[in-house]
Design an enzyme around this catalytic site. Structure first.
Site, PDB file in Angstrom:
ATOM      1  N   TYR A  56       0.910  -1.071   0.065  1.00 28.87           N
ATOM      2  CA  TYR A  56      -0.128   0.117  -0.155  1.00 28.87           C
ATOM      3  C   TYR A  56       0.739   1.123   0.021  1.00 28.87           C
ATOM      4  O   TYR A  56       0.371   2.265  -0.349  1.00 28.87           O
ATOM      5  CB  TYR A  56      -1.124   0.217   1.239  1.00 28.87           C
ATOM      6  CG  TYR A  56      -2.190  -1.173   1.315  1.00 28.87           C
ATOM      7  CD1 TYR A  56      -2.188  -1.869   0.383  1.00 28.87           C
ATOM      8  CD2 TYR A  56      -2.870  -1.006   2.416  1.00 28.87           C
ATOM      9  CE1 TYR A  56      -3.261  -2.879   0.463  1.00 28.87           C
ATOM     10  CE2 TYR A  56      -3.647  -2.193   2.809  1.00 28.87           C
ATOM     11  CZ  TYR A  56      -3.949  -2.981   1.517  1.00 28.87           C
ATOM     12  OH  TYR A  56      -4.856  -4.056   1.643  1.00 28.87           O
ATOM     13  N   HIS A  97       0.511 -11.357   1.614  1.00 31.96           N
ATOM     14  CA  HIS A  97      -0.620 -10.698   1.070  1.00 31.96           C
ATOM     15  C   HIS A  97      -1.295 -11.626  -0.008  1.00 31.96           C
ATOM     16  O   HIS A  97      -2.357 -11.389  -0.287  1.00 31.96           O
ATOM     17  CB  HIS A  97      -0.039  -9.450   0.308  1.00 31.96           C
ATOM     18  CG  HIS A  97      -1.016  -8.433   0.379  1.00 31.96           C
ATOM     19  ND1 HIS A  97      -0.601  -7.110   0.042  1.00 31.96           N
ATOM     20  CD2 HIS A  97      -2.230  -8.318   0.211  1.00 31.96           C
ATOM     21  CE1 HIS A  97      -1.876  -6.427  -0.055  1.00 31.96           C
ATOM     22  NE2 HIS A  97      -2.779  -7.203   0.147  1.00 31.96           N
TER      23      HIS A  97
END
Length: 265
Positions: free
Chosen positions: A47, A102
């Site tokens: 992110y 992730h």
């Protein structure tokens, strides 16, 4: 709070900061969430906003031990331990509460030994996975010495992955729902809107409450102060069984045990 299989506890409502730019917008969102009572913040190396999340935590004045911080290993990098150390520096904390793979790029088990090592070294209290199917989860559990505490997957009434939820429950893996509002797409759904009117709540609250009543930990995202506060008001009402059944019937996945309909990696 939800008790995880490893004995740690996690707040069942978290603020996610996917697609929130690093800088004031992210700092404000996290700070507003903490002011509204959230005690769980979900970010990721991919992110690019861990520094802002950490800054907001420090600015908030909420003690570190009262906030559950999750970040995720970016699986296109090599070493989960080295990346966890970088995340800790960016976040400005000494330990992660939860560290996730992730997505299963390169195979479900490729990064897991590194996650286990991060936990052994004290870099993370709990470890888990994200975007893992039932088969991926089976592979990790068979290959590892520590089972994942969490699997974070897209979950909402239109993506009610019953078989995956059942598989996680069999392994005592908590499911975290991301995109519980379908990134906003499902707020206008007619069934959701009707239930919101009947219960005196908002469509967002209906969708978030649906996740809670299915035993999910729910990660919601907003950068608007009023919506962040509104999304926290999901503990004072219960959806009737009939409403839950109507929402369940919106599923478009045929109750799959897959994590996604199509992988992005």
């Amino acid at each position: 709070m939800r008790l995880l299989g490893d004995g740690n506890q996690v707040p069942v409502l978290g603020l996610g900061v996917w697609q929130v730019p690093d800088g004031p917008e992210c700092v404000n969102a996290v700070r507003w969430a903490l002011e509204a009572g959230y005690r769980h913040v979900d970010t990721a190396q991919a992110y690019g906003n861990e520094e802002s999340a950490g800054r907001a935590l420090r600015d908030s004045g909420v003690p570190r031990d009262q906030v559950f911080i999750t970040t995720k290993f970016f699986p296109r990098r090599h070493d989960p331990v080295a990346e966890a150390e970088k995340s800790l520096r960016r976040l400005g904390v000494e330990q992660l509460d939860l560290y996730l793979v992730h997505w299963p790029e390169g195979g479900a088990t490729r990064a897991w030994a590194g996650l286990e090592r991060a936990r052994e070294l004290g870099l993370a209290r709990s470890i888990g996975v994200s975007n893992f199917s039932a088969a991926d989860l089976d592979a990790v559990i068979a290959a590892g010495t520590i089972p994942p505490a969490v699997n974070q997957v897209e979950f909402n009434p239109q993506h009610y992955r019953r078989a995956l939820l059942d598989a996680c429950r069999r392994h005592d893996v908590a499911v975290e729902a991301y995109s519980p509002l379908g990134t906003g797409r499902y707020l206008a759904d007619a069934t959701v809107a009707t239930i919101a009117r009947q219960t005196g709540t908002t469509p967002a609250q209906v969708l978030l409450r649906w996740s809670l009543q299915h035993g999910l930990i729910v990660i919601t995202k907003s950068t608007h102060r009023a919506r962040i506060a509104e999304n926290a008001q999901i503990f004072g009402f219960t959806l009737p069984a009939g409403d839950m059944a109507e929402l369940d019937a919106l599923d478009q996945t045929s109750g799959t045990d897959r994590d996604l309909e199509a992988n992005w990696w």
